[in-house]
Design a protein around this motif. Structure first.
Motif, PDB file in Angstrom:
ATOM      1  N   SER A  63      -8.877   7.232  -1.999  1.00  0.00           N
ATOM      2  CA  SER A  63      -8.885   7.739  -3.380  1.00  0.00           C
ATOM      3  C   SER A  63      -9.011   6.616  -4.401  1.00  0.00           C
ATOM      4  CB  SER A  63      -7.604   8.529  -3.638  1.00  0.00           C
ATOM      5  OG  SER A  63      -6.500   7.641  -3.538  1.00  0.00           O
ATOM      6  N   GLY A  64      -8.932   5.379  -3.961  1.00  0.00           N
ATOM      7  CA  GLY A  64      -9.071   4.246  -4.880  1.00  0.00           C
ATOM      8  C   GLY A  64      -7.781   3.939  -5.617  1.00  0.00           C
ATOM      9  N   LYS A  65      -6.693   4.652  -5.261  1.00  0.00           N
ATOM     10  CA  LYS A  65      -5.427   4.452  -5.986  1.00  0.00           C
ATOM     11  C   LYS A  65      -4.675   3.235  -5.475  1.00  0.00           C
ATOM     12  CE  LYS A  65      -4.802   9.194  -7.355  1.00  0.00           C
ATOM     13  NZ  LYS A  65      -4.475  10.497  -6.808  1.00  0.00           N
ATOM     14  N   MET A  66      -5.004   2.825  -4.278  1.00  0.00           N
ATOM     15  CA  MET A  66      -4.264   1.721  -3.657  1.00  0.00           C
ATOM     16  C   MET A  66      -5.157   0.510  -3.493  1.00  0.00           C
ATOM     17  SD  MET A  66      -1.988   2.595  -0.392  1.00  0.00           S
ATOM     18  CE  MET A  66      -0.822   3.853  -0.797  1.00  0.00           C
ATOM     19  N   LYS A  67      -4.613  -0.645  -3.873  1.00  0.00           N
ATOM     20  CA  LYS A  67      -5.386  -1.886  -3.698  1.00  0.00           C
ATOM     21  C   LYS A  67      -5.355  -2.296  -2.221  1.00  0.00           C
ATOM     22  CE  LYS A  67      -3.080  -4.277  -6.749  1.00  0.00           C
ATOM     23  NZ  LYS A  67      -2.583  -5.376  -7.554  1.00  0.00           N
ATOM     24  N   ALA A  68      -6.323  -3.128  -1.864  1.00  0.00           N
ATOM     25  CA  ALA A  68      -6.401  -3.554  -0.461  1.00  0.00           C
ATOM     26  C   ALA A  68      -5.107  -4.263  -0.018  1.00  0.00           C
ATOM     27  CB  ALA A  68      -7.605  -4.454  -0.260  1.00  0.00           C
ATOM     28  N   THR A  69      -4.488  -5.025  -0.922  1.00  0.00           N
ATOM     29  CA  THR A  69      -3.233  -5.710  -0.544  1.00  0.00           C
ATOM     30  C   THR A  69      -2.141  -4.687  -0.243  1.00  0.00           C
ATOM     31  OG1 THR A  69      -2.935  -6.005  -2.908  1.00  0.00           O
ATOM     32  CG2 THR A  69      -3.326  -7.996  -1.646  1.00  0.00           C
ATOM     33  N   GLU A  70      -2.093  -3.627  -1.052  1.00  0.00           N
ATOM     34  CA  GLU A  70      -1.068  -2.596  -0.821  1.00  0.00           C
ATOM     35  C   GLU A  70      -1.326  -1.884   0.506  1.00  0.00           C
ATOM     36  OE1 GLU A  70       0.055  -1.013  -5.237  1.00  0.00           O
ATOM     37  OE2 GLU A  70      -2.000  -0.664  -4.593  1.00  0.00           O
ATOM     38  N   VAL A  71      -2.609  -1.611   0.758  1.00  0.00           N
ATOM     39  CA  VAL A  71      -2.962  -0.968   2.026  1.00  0.00           C
ATOM     40  C   VAL A  71      -2.538  -1.867   3.184  1.00  0.00           C
ATOM     41  CG1 VAL A  71      -4.875  -0.162   3.462  1.00  0.00           C
ATOM     42  CG2 VAL A  71      -4.877   0.314   1.020  1.00  0.00           C
ATOM     43  N   ALA A  72      -2.855  -3.170   3.044  1.00  0.00           N
ATOM     44  CA  ALA A  72      -2.486  -4.110   4.111  1.00  0.00           C
ATOM     45  C   ALA A  72      -0.974  -4.065   4.347  1.00  0.00           C
ATOM     46  CB  ALA A  72      -2.933  -5.525   3.745  1.00  0.00           C
ATOM     47  N   HIS A  73      -0.198  -4.107   3.277  1.00  0.00           N
ATOM     48  CA  HIS A  73       1.262  -4.110   3.451  1.00  0.00           C
ATOM     49  C   HIS A  73       1.748  -2.832   4.135  1.00  0.00           C
ATOM     50  CE1 HIS A  73       2.276  -7.422   0.231  1.00  0.00           C
ATOM     51  NE2 HIS A  73       1.395  -7.805   1.131  1.00  0.00           N
ATOM     52  N   LEU A  74       1.130  -1.702   3.784  1.00  0.00           N
ATOM     53  CA  LEU A  74       1.573  -0.452   4.422  1.00  0.00           C
ATOM     54  C   LEU A  74       1.181  -0.406   5.895  1.00  0.00           C
ATOM     55  CD1 LEU A  74       0.961   2.041   1.505  1.00  0.00           C
ATOM     56  CD2 LEU A  74       3.147   1.380   2.479  1.00  0.00           C
ATOM     57  N   VAL A  75       0.019  -0.971   6.210  1.00  0.00           N
ATOM     58  CA  VAL A  75      -0.372  -1.035   7.632  1.00  0.00           C
ATOM     59  C   VAL A  75       0.623  -1.935   8.379  1.00  0.00           C
ATOM     60  CG1 VAL A  75      -2.150  -1.781   9.248  1.00  0.00           C
ATOM     61  CG2 VAL A  75      -2.809  -0.537   7.198  1.00  0.00           C
ATOM     62  N   TRP A  76       0.977  -3.075   7.779  1.00  0.00           N
ATOM     63  CA  TRP A  76       1.944  -3.973   8.420  1.00  0.00           C
ATOM     64  C   TRP A  76       3.253  -3.226   8.684  1.00  0.00           C
ATOM     65  CZ3 TRP A  76       1.827  -8.768   4.598  1.00  0.00           C
ATOM     66  CH2 TRP A  76       0.521  -9.257   4.530  1.00  0.00           C
ATOM     67  N   LYS A  77       3.636  -2.430   7.682  1.00  0.00           N
ATOM     68  CA  LYS A  77       4.914  -1.701   7.795  1.00  0.00           C
ATOM     69  C   LYS A  77       4.909  -0.729   8.972  1.00  0.00           C
ATOM     70  CE  LYS A  77       8.140   0.012   4.372  1.00  0.00           C
ATOM     71  NZ  LYS A  77       8.288   0.479   3.001  1.00  0.00           N
ATOM     72  N   SER A  78       3.727  -0.198   9.264  1.00  0.00           N
ATOM     73  CA  SER A  78       3.620   0.720  10.413  1.00  0.00           C
ATOM     74  C   SER A  78       3.698  -0.011  11.740  1.00  0.00           C
ATOM     75  CB  SER A  78       2.281   1.470  10.375  1.00  0.00           C
ATOM     76  OG  SER A  78       2.326   2.480   9.427  1.00  0.00           O
ATOM     77  N   ILE A  79       3.321  -1.294  11.717  1.00  0.00           N
ATOM     78  CA  ILE A  79       3.276  -2.071  12.957  1.00  0.00           C
ATOM     79  C   ILE A  79       4.619  -2.755  13.221  1.00  0.00           C
ATOM     80  CG2 ILE A  79       2.262  -4.196  13.947  1.00  0.00           C
ATOM     81  CD1 ILE A  79       0.174  -2.130  14.096  1.00  0.00           C
ATOM     82  N   LEU A  80       5.268  -3.211  12.141  1.00  0.00           N
ATOM     83  CA  LEU A  80       6.448  -4.072  12.300  1.00  0.00           C
ATOM     84  C   LEU A  80       7.744  -3.288  12.350  1.00  0.00           C
ATOM     85  CD1 LEU A  80       5.422  -6.845   9.747  1.00  0.00           C
ATOM     86  CD2 LEU A  80       5.516  -7.079  12.245  1.00  0.00           C
TER      87      LEU A  80
END
Ligand SMILES: C[S@@+](CC[C@H](N)C(=O)[O-])C[C@H]1O[C@@H](n2cnc3c(N)ncnc32)[C@H](O)[C@@H]1O
Length: 256
Positions: free
Chosen positions: A64-81
């Motif tokens: 949707s363009g609401k999230m910046k790539a850095t925010e997306v990266a952090h949320l992906v990390w959160k799913s992994i860690l």
């Protein structure tokens, strides 16, 4: 990774369970995978929109363009860690990524560790200041800041460390000297080292900036590296905004 996110999205209505970075939101079935499993999407679901899940939220936020790539990266990390994990910040810069990593993995009993690297002393000091201001942790127990090129991570990270994530945020130091940038000549050996040290079920996350001179060449090098990783052991994808060609590109390499 692409599979992980999309499967999560598709399976929202099936009555199983949802593990998000160690948090279990609902469970109506038996997960066949061990509790430290690396495939949250394999057991993710919910019929409640309020609990659509971190993975789906992340994907929709990006689309949707609401999230910046850095925010997306952090949320992906959160799913992994999970708390207690070890991670590497390959380019600590001003410390925002190191702080995010510490918040995800440091627990109260001294578990969880970040190995952070940068070639600029000002970046190391900036990271140290941010962490001291932003957390009450006794930092020496949780982070090692190395003034060193990320291609040398294996000189610092113990051989027996289980590294769940290695994060690269490429380019120049915001607010610093724009002439000092990451370059393919050292990013590539660093990625090779990352592919050796990251544990199975872990992730190499690379945020690539293409707006500065040399950025596109570095992206090419990263993509070529990712494309050549064997499919039996790696799942590689990128998130790119097609109608915003200068926007940063997130490359995610998941070790199966
Ligand atoms: C975009 S900034 C990183 C931002 C940072 N992750 C943050 O959260 O603030 C890129 C950083 O990479 C560092 N860098 C450049 N070449 C490097 C290398 N070979 N090894 C480690 N760090 C490097 C730069 O000094 C700069 O601080």
């Amino acid at each position: 990774m692409a599979t992980l996110l999309f499967r999560s999205w598709q399976s929202l209505k099936s009555p199983t369970s949802l593990r998000l970075g160690g948090r279990r939101l609902s469970h109506h079935g038996t997960c066949p995978l061990p509790s430290r499993c690396s495939y949250p999407a394999a057991c993710s679901s919910s019929s409640s929109p309020a609990a659509i899940g971190l993975e789906a939220e992340t994907l929709l936020g990006f689309i949707s363009g609401k999230m910046k790539a850095t925010e997306v990266a952090h949320l992906v990390w959160k799913s992994i860690l999970q708390k207690g994990d070890c991670a590497i910040d390959a380019t600590c810069g001003n410390g925002h990524d190191s702080l995010a990593l510490l918040r995800m993995i440091a627990d109260d009993s001294g578990h969880g560790f970040v190995y952070a690297f940068d070639i600029q002393n000002s970046a190391i000091e900036s990271t140290r200041s941010l962490l001291e201001e932003s957390t009450d942790l006794d930092l020496k127990n949780y982070i090692n800041l190395s003034l060193l090129c990320h291609s040398k991570i294996e000189d610092v990270v113990p051989k027996d460390a289980v590294i769940r994530l290695m994060a690269f945020n490429l380019g120049y130091l915001p607010g610093g000297d724009k002439g000092i940038i990451t370059i393919a000549e050292t990013t590539l050996p660093a990625l090779q080292a990352a592919s050796r040290v990251v544990a199975s079920g872990g992730l190499i996350s690379i945020l690539v900036y293409v707006g500065h001179p040399g950025g596109r060449d570095e992206l090419e090098a990263v993509q070529t590296f990712a494309s050549n990783l064997p499919t039996e052991s790696w799942s590689c994808c990128k998130l790119e905004r097609l109608n915003r060609p200068a926007a940063p590109i997130l490359v995610l390499l998941f070790k199966k």
